[in-house]
Design an enzyme around this catalytic site. Structure first.
Site, PDB file in Angstrom:
ATOM      1  N   ASP A 167       0.858  -1.183   0.000  1.00 47.63           N
ATOM      2  CA  ASP A 167       0.000   0.000   0.000  1.00 47.63           C
ATOM      3  C   ASP A 167       0.904   1.246   0.000  1.00 47.63           C
ATOM      4  O   ASP A 167       2.123   1.136   0.097  1.00 47.63           O
ATOM      5  CB  ASP A 167      -0.844  -0.069   1.286  1.00 47.63           C
ATOM      6  N   ASP A 217      -9.045   3.819  -1.248  1.00 52.84           N
ATOM      7  CA  ASP A 217      -9.893   4.148  -0.095  1.00 52.84           C
ATOM      8  C   ASP A 217     -11.223   4.760  -0.526  1.00 52.84           C
ATOM      9  O   ASP A 217     -11.398   5.971  -0.521  1.00 52.84           O
ATOM     10  CB  ASP A 217      -9.134   5.095   0.828  1.00 52.84           C
TER      11      ASP A 217
END
Ligand code: NAG
Ligand code: NAG
Length: 930
Positions: free
Chosen positions: A515, A602
């Site tokens: 990430d 997200d």
């Protein structure tokens, strides 16, 4: 995973409202080169081929190109460039243009191509009146007009499919020494963009200063697609699949960024940047790939769109109704453009992936269901989630651990209290065939005694700041530095961290999530690394000063790719390259698919975010990234039961299927909802498992043929104009049409069933009811309904005995669903192997054709020397659309023949053959008698 919450929690608490802080990110006006280049609109291109220098050799035409001052009678050469036009295999061309003698080498993107592209033959056909015509081995030609420079790419019929520099926006800003003018002969005239604006040698955005030591070095190119109705591609954006005209606002931006609470229908940059664009119209498909890793902006003008003034349309297109123009503008690099001549959508998708590589066959578990949360807090929590899935009879293959599993955000360590015995935790998961994924981010905590930090500091492994010292930013661990993966020594060091002995507690059943690899830097400009940071460049003689390193500006979009390549290498090597790695990445660049799956970052528990998963993954799939998914349920906020249900139903039919949520949201494992909702979530996951072998076969075929797994309808129905803008439904492979319900409170949705012309029949997979294609129809959708249709003429494998994990289903029997077309025929395929090793490369797999016609069903293993002795057998055959029932059926396998039992379900013309019992390890035939 997550973004800036850490800092923003306080603000959120006060300002209730959700949404991106646009002030953190540049508009085109605030980006020096975008602002400069967007104003660059010469009446006529200053670039011209010097015809005396043209050489055609092998697959390459090379020539010198000059910019010429045309303001006076005598032509004054302002600057010299080296041009190469290459013919490549599969109907692809490549245009490269660099300064003939740049002050310093200009950056060429390093990792996105899957090796050197293979050349085709190239012949000079004619050279008259200032026009060169060359032809490749496939019969495509390119007409190069010398002055002003223009490239026209002709399809095999001789029609113009792609034009480059039609709008005179080809530009390579020459590198200069500060204080000197960038013209060789500056008696008269000057380059159009010569005027040094304030931004030439430094720029400021908010409080961030960019030192720009090389000055302006932008490149740009314009492309026209005659006859095109639409263009697609250039992910990653939250916009529609078909791109919009940008003249009324911001261009599409490609710059890998960690955008907190990204907004929908936006051209803003987010985590990924793939500069590939496809055009499509009823006449043909074409495409271009702009091979550049710097910040890039893309303008689009679609002349068929209502918003483009019609007088302009006529002026520019000479009355042509259909045409789309695009322009790529990058902050640095060279001109490097691949041109795809199609001429079908599948051809252009394949042409692109031939250059950048397919996704290799993933381990089977990675196509199953994943359960994640920021965070499962300790081993007991992991155990209870693991057991919860069993208690509630929901299959699960993978549990994920976000950043909190580490010892103080130090990667390759475990929290000594909460995760004290990771080996035991993993062993408990693997006992049920389950896996663990843990996160590893690129930022390294600057903490004395942390081995990675000590090694990196000692050996100079970190990215440097503009002054040549270790760059220090701020991320999850606090003060952080970033390994410079561009240095092969660093990359090797990083890969070795994944060895079992270097990361105790891991095993072959622990996989990785990368990430924050845009990279995300909380206190950096636009939440990323400053562009004047320094990266490794291989030492070359005489290269000092500015020539001895690359700036982050040159490599930015490629940084995350270098990082995941290291992870991939490490995951392979730790087990002697015996097992297939699984990696998930957030940053995306061309070539990413060779190493990792991608999720859309997200998102939010909102209906719009559910709906946008389809165009986002379609766009990524067309750009080579078939293994795509979104956080199921939405990362931020809490999904109420209906949204959660619809999201699971949608996710079950998207390639990467993982539930994930933010640390501050309410827990939402499927059994925490009302029992009725839990039942629906269970059903959605079980449907995924029943089709796992279908998914696995699709990914196998992707790895051999390179076509997207998730497809726009127009890939299969390229002449059907209605399909060109449909992006709320899609195909899995060629045969399963999915229209997820992404609207709240509906009892019916509009579904477009393509293929009227070809008399296509679609079968509702729940009822096997045949629906002849007739364009739009209304589908009733109660809360349990997932509108999915199987194309007539196809055969799809299923496994109906759903167990706790995919590994436990390996030997289970198959059901084959045969959906007949108008000719009462059907075809399908099935791929079977051990699901996790590379032994399939050694013939240890089965790839079978399954064919139905003339009252006969054949299962034929097509790979010679298939050495995979599967224990799976044939449990059931369902034939939809049969009308007349056969009286009898018999199975022939080897020299054995068995009579079979048949049941006809009259109401829906479905014939069921019970328990044929054939082994899937060898070919067989079922013959029907009338
Ligand atoms: C593994 O499972 C055993 C038996 O169910 C249990 O006693 C033990 O606590 C588990 N270990 C971990 C680390 O979850
Ligand atoms: C099945 O295989 C047999 C023998 O190879 C062949 O003659 C027949 O045409 C095949 N039928 C189908 C439906 O493919």
């Amino acid at each position: 995973m997550k973004t800036l919450t850490f800092f923003l929690v306080a603000f959120l608490a006060i300002s209730v409202s959700f949404g991106v802080d646009r002030n953190n990110f540049k508009t085109c006006d605030q980006s020096g080169f975008c602002n400069r280049l967007r104003k660059f609109k010469p009446e006529k291109s200053q670039y011209a081929v010097n015809l005396d220098t043209v050489i055609v050799h092998g697959s390459v035409l090379s020539a010198e190109v000059n910019t010429v001052d045309t303001s006076t009678e005598k032509k004054i050469i302002l600057w010299r460039y080296a041009l190469r036009l290459s013919a490549l295999k599969d109907g692809t061309f490549r245009i490269e243009m660099d300064e003939a003698d740049p002050l310093y080498p200009r950056y060429r993107t390093q990792l996105s191509l899957n090796g050197e592209p293979k050349g085709d033959s190239l012949k000079l056909v004619s050279n008259i009146n200032g026009q060169l015509t060359v032809k490749n081995g496939q019969g495509h030609s390119v007409v190069i007009t010398a002055e002003p420079l223009k490239f026209e790419f002709l399809d095999k019929k001789g029609d113009v499919a792609v034009v480059v520099n039609e709008n005179s926006q080809l530009l390579v800003e020459p590198l200069k020494e500060k204080g000197k003018k960038a013209v060789e002969n500056d008696d008269e005239g000057s380059l159009a963009v010569e005027a040094e604006d304030e931004s030439a040698w430094s720029e400021t955005f908010k409080s961030h200063h960019d030192s720009k030591p090389r000055g302006n070095e932008a490149v740009s190119i314009d492309i026209s697609f005659p006859d095109a109705d639409h263009v697609y591609g250039i992910p990653e954006h939250t916009d529609n699949f078909a791109l919009k005209t940008t003249t009324d606002g911001e261009p599409y931006r490609l710059f890998n960024l960690d955008v907190f609470e990204y907004e929908l229908n936006s051209r803003m940059a987010i985590y990924g940047a793939i500069p590939v664009m496809y055009s499509h119209g009823t006449k043909r498909s074409a495409g271009v790939f702009w091979h550049n890793s710097a910040e890039t902006w893309v303008d689009v003008v679609n002349y068929a769109e209502g918003t483009v003034v019609s007088s302009l349309v006529n002026l520019v297109t000479g009355g042509q109704k259909r045409r789309v123009d695009a322009r790529f503008m990058s902050e640095s690099g060279v001109v490097d453009l691949f041109v795809f001549l199609g001429d079908k959508p599948a051809d252009v998708f394949r042409q692109y992936i031939t250059l950048t590589g397919v996704a290799p066959l993933p381990p089977k578990f990675s196509l199953a269901y994943h359960q994640s949360r920021w965070n499962y807090v300790d081993q007991a929590d992991v155990r209870s989630v693991d057991e919860g899935f069993d208690t509630h009879d929901i299959p699960l293959d993978v549990i994920w651990l976000d950043i909190e599993y580490t010892d103080g955000k130090k990667y390759f360590t475990w929290d000594p209290i909460k995760f004290a015995t990771p080996q035991d935790m993993v062993a408990n998961l693997t006992a049920k065939g389950r896996k663990l994924v843990v996160i590893i981010d690129p930022h390294i905590k600057r903490e004395a005694g942390y081995f990675v930090h000590e090694d990196a500091t000692e050996n100079g492994y970190y990215v440097k700041n503009k002054d040549g010292n270790d760059y220090e930013g701020w991320c999850w661990p606090g003060a952080s530095s970033y390994l410079d993966y561009f240095n092969p020594v660093v990359s090797k060091y990083y890969s070795e961290r994944y060895r079992f002995e270097n990361f105790p507690g891991t095993s072959k059943d622990v996989h990785f999530w990368n990430d924050m690899n845009e990279p995300s830097v909380f206190n950096g400009p636009e939440i990323t690394m400053p562009k004047d940071c320094r990266h490794y460049k291989p030492p070359q003689d005489g290269h000092e000063g500015l020539a001895s390193y690359w700036e982050h500006r040159h490599v930015h979009n490629e940084y995350g790719l270098f990082f995941i390549r290291g992870t991939h290498e490490g995951s392979l090597q730790r087990a002697d390259s015996k097992y297939r790695p699984f990696i998930l990445t957030r940053a995306v660049f061309p070539g990413t698919q060779r190493y990792a799956a991608v999720w859309t970052g997200d998102n939010m528990a909102e209906w719009g975010h559910l709906a946008v998963t389809v165009p986002m993954c379609l766009s990524l799939a067309a750009a080579g990234v078939s293994f795509c998914g979104a956080d199921v349920g939405g990362f931020f906020k809490y999904p109420e039961a209906e949204l959660m249900t619809r999201w699971y139903q949608a996710g079950a039919f998207q390639p990467f299927f993982r539930a994930h949520s933010h640390i501050e949201t309410k827990r939402r494992e499927p059994w925490l909802y009302e029992p009725a909702t839990t039942a629906l979530l269970r059903e959605a996951v079980r449907r995924r498992y029943a089709l796992l072998d279908f998914w696995y076969t699709l990914f196998y075929e992707h790895s051999t043929k390179g076509l997207p797994v998730m497809r726009p309808l127009f890939q299969e129905f390229p002449d059907e104009e209605e399909t060109f803008t449909i992006d709320d439904e899609y195909l899995l492979g060629a045969n399963l049409l999915v229209r997820p319900v992404t609207e709240p409170g509906v009892n019916s949705v509009k579904v477009y069933l393509p293929g009227k012309e070809s008399k296509t029949i679609w079968y509702d997979v729940d009822s096997y009811k045949a629906i002849p294609a007739a364009g739009y129809m209304h589908q009733e959708v109660n809360i349990g309904k997932i509108p999915v249709y199987q194309r007539g003429g196809s055969i799809i494998p299923r496994k109906e005995r759903v167990r706790r994990s995919s590994a436990l289903m390996a030997d289970d029997p198959y059901t084959l669903v045969v959906a007949l077309d108008v000719n009462k025929a059907a075809h399908g395929t099935l791929y079977i192997d051990d699901g996790e090793t590379y032994e399939y490369r050694d013939s240890k797999y089965i790839y079978a054709n399954i064919d139905y016609k003339n009252n006969e069903l054949n299962y034929t293993i097509v790979n010679k020397n298939a050495k995979y002795p599967t224990r799976s057998w044939l449990e059931r055959v369902v034939i939809a659309g049969i009308r007349n029932s056969p009286k009898s059926a018999k199975l022939t396998q080897g020299d054995k023949t068995t009579a079979l039992q048949l049941t006809l379900h009259k109401g829906n013309d479905v014939l069921v053959v019970r328990k044929p019992g054939a082994t899937m390890a060898a070919s067989w035939t079922i013959t029907f008698g009338y």
